[in-house]
Design an enzyme around this catalytic site. Structure first.
Site, PDB file in Angstrom:
ATOM      1  NE  ARG A   3      -3.818  -0.458   2.272  1.00 25.84           N
ATOM      2  CZ  ARG A   3      -4.360  -1.044   3.348  1.00 25.84           C
ATOM      3  NH1 ARG A   3      -4.156  -0.535   4.546  1.00 25.84           N
ATOM      4  NH2 ARG A   3      -5.105  -2.125   3.221  1.00 25.84           N
ATOM      5  NE  ARG A  46      -3.547   1.128   9.395  1.00 23.46           N
ATOM      6  CZ  ARG A  46      -4.354   0.155   8.977  1.00 23.46           C
ATOM      7  NH1 ARG A  46      -5.062   0.319   7.874  1.00 23.46           N
ATOM      8  NH2 ARG A  46      -4.480  -0.960   9.654  1.00 23.46           N
ATOM      9  CE  LYS A  62      -9.000  -1.080  10.795  1.00 23.49           C
ATOM     10  NZ  LYS A  62      -9.230  -1.868   9.577  1.00 23.49           N
ATOM     11  CE  LYS A 107      -8.972   2.395   8.719  1.00 28.18           C
ATOM     12  NZ  LYS A 107      -9.997   1.582   8.030  1.00 28.18           N
ATOM     13  CB  CYS A 153     -13.409  -4.296  -0.194  1.00 23.98           C
ATOM     14  SG  CYS A 153     -14.063  -5.962  -0.027  1.00 23.98           S
ATOM     15  CB  CYS A 204      -8.899  -9.897   0.807  1.00 27.50           C
ATOM     16  SG  CYS A 204      -9.138  -9.447   2.539  1.00 27.50           S
ATOM     17  CB  CYS A 246     -14.888  -9.876   5.457  1.00 23.57           C
ATOM     18  SG  CYS A 246     -13.773  -8.519   5.873  1.00 23.57           S
ATOM     19  CB  CYS A 275     -12.019  -2.386   3.002  1.00 21.95           C
ATOM     20  SG  CYS A 275     -10.793  -3.166   4.053  1.00 21.95           S
TER      21      CYS A 275
END
Lengths: 612, 574
Positions: free
Chosen positions: B82, B151, B218, B220, B439, B445, B484, B488
């Site tokens: 990424r 992120r 994470k 954001k 996503c 994935c 899932c 995302c």
């Protein structure tokens, strides 16, 4: 001299046959025949007409031997085990006749005993470019050196094993034969140069040897019944090279991942009920089928009726022309003897011209990569009746593959690792007979005729704690899967180090997950890999070896046994030179000393090769 | 006020990931060695956890998994890489670099993400170092693109208000830089910087903001400029809403505690929308961001990762606690929040002239995938544009692409290339497709339970037939799909969404706000395509006939009683 019923002991019919035969014989053939007749006179029995026209023996007529000393030495130089099997057979027969037999591999033989030997029989195969088998090299070099003793008191005979499709057919046998004569030894039986279907001719040679040594009775039975000598590996099992076991296919899968430009078959076969067993390092002989498309193309090119029944052999077995082409005859390889025989039938100017003296180069170029269909098309052989042309062909030979399983770890199973060979040449798609049979026309549940070919020259060390270094790129990794599975099963504690290479990591890492597990479990100590197409630099196993030269040298110093399996021309030679370089670099040896060191390792079986 | 202990909990062991981070010597782990291991294309799970902080993690081609297992080959391991760019803005040279490494090291495509980053798929272990080096040579980075750190900072792409956008973008970059990890591990492993051997030096490089174990999860940050909520500011752990008065940026409203991820069948996990807690001036932004991050660092749950996001830290203790903790750390107080108005969270396509006189073209990119197809050479077209373009490229939060900062002189040339390659603003597509996001999901994935990117376009084909029948082809409806429930593509904020449950099976949600302010709600569970179509058909038909003037689909389904409105994640499962 023209024979007639009146001026010879022959009948009119016999005389006519002899008159037709004798003038056409070459010098060598006449000498051979003379020796043969003399020997058989002594044994009192003549075998069925020997089919040894191709054997180019140069020999004095063998003199009948009266009081032969009873000591006999049988030496073999064997790569895949055929010469060894025949030597064993000869030794058994001689022992049965009351001789005092010493049977030895050339690699194990103490050369200072040579001058005491009265009867010496040499059986040796020839590798690639006319080279002796690995473990025969030191003996070969000794015999050809100034140190070789004079052998005036020695009687000898040589049997060579080879393949007429190679330029240096039976060269090692020829070399031994010539050299022993130079050293003053007396040839008592002409040399036999055996092709891939060697059983019959080898059986006859053994018969001649026995009779030449003056023991007629047993010799006759041996010579007359090839099957008795053919099975060189039989143990408890009734199955052998001449009586292969129809093994059921349990699994047949492609080991190369999607996107690979190669295809490697992993074939698992059942040996259940066969009584066959094997050791790591042994090979499996497989009788393949020819490609159906090639057979159809031949039928079309000749106009032969594929359903016509023809006789296959002297036993009177029959098959349809189609089946004969599919199962019985070798149709993918051309040999000089075949072309000579065909030329006798065909009366084709250009073919005759190709076979003239001085055109050896052109002939070789023609034979290279061509098959029966080419021969038929190029020289318009369609008019020759099927049975006449087919009777000139060699029997389809078995293919030998290093076994990739351990019998102890997978009882009653045998695994093969075979790369599919397919390429275009001379304007046509060509197929490796066996590999394509395995890849395209063999499913679980089918059967495949197989036999075990033992190979004493590629064996794990007796001492399970001895470190081993295995170098096996491509399908050369097959026996090492067997080695490691065996060492896991038997709980061997010796260190092990595998060098593997192929084209691409992502798709061509054969048995990757198994190596990973063995590494994790410590059964395999180290592994180094080289993938030649993953980067701009073409990296091969020998490069990885050189990168690890210090540790490799240390392993060798610790007594590790080195194994190399795989391609001879492109890999094994480079690996050999690399080993030399490592010895020079890390052991501070001179070039000669390094070569000598490796030669000694070969002799001591600390350096074993299974190359092809 | 209640006092909470730091680095909770203390009565239960911290998760294994906490140990991995703590023992990693600031994200080094054993990566150097395991990246070199020639026997496998994988790295051990421990290192993979650390690897995320370097902007990459291991995947495998799941389409090939069973096949390769039979072939005695390990899974087709590969790495997702990424590449982040604050606010999604890159230069034409950087675009060309991405295009180049996608072909050299990746699978020949580029994926634009919902956080304005690039993703490359299919990078082999052996190529990671070269790939990352080339990214850095082009002045982009992968550091902190994943992992338990802040992120990529998102920022509204704002094609119209050029001056405000420039200012907001500048702040986005500053916040991002301020929150970058300080470890030199990244430079040592990928860029051949000399290694720090002395342990005292290692201590000296300490992470002043993150500490040795980094964040519990994470984090954001996104910045929105009303009326566009393209960054889905309420889905961020920390959101800033620009307040513009008389054409001038005066400051930001601060929103905290958004987040999408949840776990099927575990109602203790839920998506949440953030809450606005006050107003700050631009120069206070970095201070606020740092303090909010340190609060989450100190109080986030380190035992249970799926309960470790900032939203749970706040919901467990209350918004008041958060605000007073923040005020205490800042040493000053936020001002009262200012009024703002969001209209939409989607993109507006085609040519727009900014207030600075430069032109911007917003291109529709289906699911963010830059790829050459037989009949649509998107990747080649963009490469040709990048070769002549002197402005910038802007990755939108909806996985689309803006060719930005085009001068009037250059516009003709760009227009001709757009025409030559047939690059589309999506005008000929249904409004549903123009407002769609999926996503990546299968095959790469590891978390995917069902298809997303490879399936949504086909499902939309079929939904379009229903929409056409109902006369809704040009009605903007935000539709999102993920493989899932980790969220995302931010599906829990869409008017209509599908979250993978199993192969070919989805949970269907309705009722998200068109402006991205309201969560949606489960309408049908574990259904396949047939049932998706049959259950939506009557809803579309009723929407077509019964909607009020300007009423959005997400609002209608609530008024019509299909689902209840969800303004707080704690009601999501109710």
């Amino acid at each position: 001299m023209e024979f007639q019923a009146t001026n010879s002991p022959f009948t009119g019919e016999q005389a006519e046959l002899l008159n037709r035969l004798l003038p056409g014989l070459t010098e060598t053939q006449r000498i051979w025949l003379s020796g043969y007749l003399t020997a058989s006179l002594h044994t009192g029995a003549i075998a069925a007409a020997p089919t040894v026209a191709s054997s180019a023996a140069v020999a004095e007529p063998a003199a009948p031997v009266a009081d032969v000393p009873k000591d006999v030495t049988v030496l073999f130089g064997s790569q895949t085990g055929n010469a060894q099997g025949l030597a064993k057979k000869l030794a058994q027969q001689l022992t049965a006749q009351g001789f005092d037999v010493t049977l030895s591999s050339m690699g194990d033989y103490k050369t200072n005993n040579l001058k005491k030997v009265h009867n010496l029989f040499v059986l040796a195969s020839t590798q690639g470019e006319g080279d002796p088998p690995d473990n025969a090299i030191p003996f070969y070099e000794f015999l050809h050196s100034k140190r070789a003793p004079q052998l005036a008191e020695t009687k000898f005979a040589v049997l060579g094993l080879g393949d007429t499709s190679y330029e240096f057919f039976c060269q090692t046998g020829k070399d031994f034969d010539k050299r022993l004569e130079e050293l003053g030894a007396e040839r008592i039986v002409p040399r036999a140069d055996c092709d891939v279907d060697f059983e019959e001719q080898a059986g006859e040679w053994i018969g001649q040897v026995l009779s030449a040594l003056g023991e007629a009775s047993a010799a006759a039975s041996v010579a007359a019944s090839p099957t008795a000598t053919a099975s060189v590996n039989e143990e408890a099992s009734p199955y052998s090279r001449t009586n292969p076991f129809p093994a059921e296919v349990l699994e047949n899968l492609n080991l190369n991942g999607r996107g690979s430009d190669q295809e490697t078959r992993h074939v698992e076969l059942s040996l259940e009920g066969s009584g066959l067993s094997y050791e790591p390092g042994d090979s499996l002989g497989v009788y393949p089928q020819n490609h159906p498309q090639l057979v159809e193309d031949i039928l079309q090119a000749t106009g032969w009726n594929g359903d016509e029944t023809i006789t296959l052999n002297k036993n009177g077995d029959t098959a349809s022309v189609r089946d004969a082409l599919l199962h019985h005859y070798e149709i993918t390889v051309l040999t000089k003897p075949l072309l000579e025989k065909v030329a006798g039938l065909a009366d084709h100017e250009q073919l005759d011209a190709l076979l003239e003296e001085g055109r050896a180069q052109d002939l070789r170029a023609y034979l290279q990569g061509r098959d029966l269909l080419d021969l038929i098309q190029d020289y318009g052989l369609g008019s020759i009746p099927a049975d006449e042309l087919l009777s000139l062909l060699r029997k389809i030979p078995a293919r030998l593959y290093s076994i990739s399983s351990s019998f102890k770890a997978s009882p009653d199973e045998v695994h093969l690792t075979v790369r599919k060979v397919a390429y275009e040449q001379h304007g046509r798609q060509r197929y490796g007979v066996c590999s394509v049979h395995l890849a395209e026309r063999l499913e679980a549940g089918d059967t495949l005729p197989v036999y075990i070919q033992h190979n004493d020259n590629f064996k794990l060390p007796q001492d399970a704690s001895t470190p081993i270094i295995m170098i096996g790129p491509g399908t050369g990794v097959a026996p090492f899967r067997s080695f490691i599975a065996e060492r896991e099963e038997t709980g061997a504690e010796g260190k092990s180090w595998l060098f593997f290479g192929d084209r691409r990591f992502a798709t061509d890492f054969l048995y990757q997950t198994e190596w990973q597990r063995w590494l994790k479990d410590g059964v395999l100590t180290r592994m180094d890999v080289a993938f030649s197409r993953d980067s701009d630099k073409k990296v091969y196993v020998q490069h990885r070896m050189l990168e690890r030269s210090r540790e490799l040298y240390e392993w060798i110093q610790e007594g590790a046994v080195l194994y190399v399996c795989g391609d001879e021309k492109h890999m094994a030679n480079d690996v050999h030179l690399t080993l030399e370089q490592i010895l020079i670099q890390e052991g501070k040896l001179s070039q000669e000393a390094a070569a000598e060191y490796l030669s000694t390792m070969l002799q001591q079986k600390r350096y074993q090769r299974d190359v092809y | 006020m209640v006092q909470y202990e730091k680095y909770p909990p203390h009565d239960r062991p911290h998760s294994d990931v906490e140990d991995i981070k703590r023992n990693s010597k600031y994200l080094r782990g054993s990566l150097e060695e395991t990246l070199r291991d020639p026997i496998t294309g994988s790295i051990p799970e421990d290192d993979n956890r650390l690897m995320k902080h370097h902007g990459s993690y291991m995947q495998d081609d799941r389409d090939l998994r069973n096949e390769r297992k039979k072939q005695k080959l390990e899974p087709a391991y590969q790495f997702m890489l990424r590449v982040r760019a604050s606010g999604g803005i890159v230069t034409p040279a950087q675009w060309l670099m991405m295009d180049d490494i996608a072909h050299k090291y990746g699978n020949g495509t580029i994926r634009l993400t919902t956080r304005q980053s690039f993703q490359l798929h299919g990078v082999l272990k052996w190529n990671l170092k070269n790939t990352i080096r080339e990214v850095n040579d082009a002045l982009l980075s992968t550091l902190a693109a994943c992992g338990d750190v802040n992120r990529n900072v998102m920022c509204n792409t704002n094609p119209d208000q050029s001056a405000v956008h420039a200012q907001v973008y500048d702040w986005a970059c500053k916040v991002s830089t301020h929150l970058d990890p300080r470890t030199r591990a990244y430079h040592e492993i990928w860029l051949d910087e000399e290694k720090i051997i002395d342990s005292r030096e290692l201590e000296a490089e300490q992470e002043p903001i993150y500490g040795a174990v980094y964040l519990p999860r994470k984090f954001k940050i996104g910045i929105a400029v009303p009326p566009s909520n393209d960054v889905d500011v309420f889905s961020q752990d920390l959101g800033f809403i620009a307040i513009v008065e008389n054409g001038t940026l005066v400051g930001f409203n601060v929103a905290v505690g958004g987040g999408m991820g949840m776990t099927h069948g575990d109602t203790a996990t839920y998506p949440q929308v953030s809450k606005v807690i006050g107003f700050i001036t631009p120069d206070q932004m970095i201070d606020v961001a740092e303090k909010v991050v340190t609060i989450q660092r100190d109080y986030g749950d380190r035992a249970v990762r799926k309960h470790a996001r900032f939203k749970y830290t706040i919901d467990d203790r209350g918004l008041d606690w958060l605000v007073s903790e923040l005020h205490e750390r800042l040493g000053w107080q936020l001002q009262e929040a200012r009024p703002y108005q969001f209209d939409h969270n989607g993109d507006r396509y085609g040519w727009v002239k900014g207030s600075n006189g430069k032109w911007l073209f917003t291109l529709f990119v289906q699911n963010g995938r830059i790829v050459d197809l037989d009949d649509y050479k998107l990747m080649t077209g963009l490469r040709e544009i990048a070769k002549v373009h002197t402005g910038d490229f802007r990755l939108t939060p909806n996985q689309n692409l803006i060719i930005g900062d085009v001068s009037s002189q250059k516009k003709k040339k760009i227009e001709s290339l757009i025409a030559q390659y047939g690059l589309t603003d999506g005008a000929h597509y249904s409004a549903l497709r123009r407002n769609s996001m999926a996503c990546v999901s299968l095959p790469t994935c590891g978390m995917a339970m069902a298809e997303a990117e490879r399936y949504l376009p086909t499902l939309i084909d079929k939904l379009e037939l229903e929409l056409d029948q109902a006369g809704l082809r040009n009605e903007d409806i935000v539709v999102r799909m993920t493989g899932c429930p980790n969220g995302c593509a931010r599906p829990m904020l869409a008017e209509l969404s599908f979250i993978g449950k199993g192969p070919g099976k989805y949970n269907m949600y309705l009722g998200g706000g068109f402006d991205g302010s309201r969560l949606n709600k489960l309408y049908r569970e574990n259904i396949g395509e047939e049932e998706i179509l049959s259950s939506l058909k009557p809803i579309f038909q009723r929407y077509a006939t019964e909607r009020t003037d300007g009423e959005h689909f997400g609002d209608f389904v609530i008024r019509a009683g299909y689902v209840e409105a969800v303004h707080d994640g704690r009601q999501f499962h109710a």
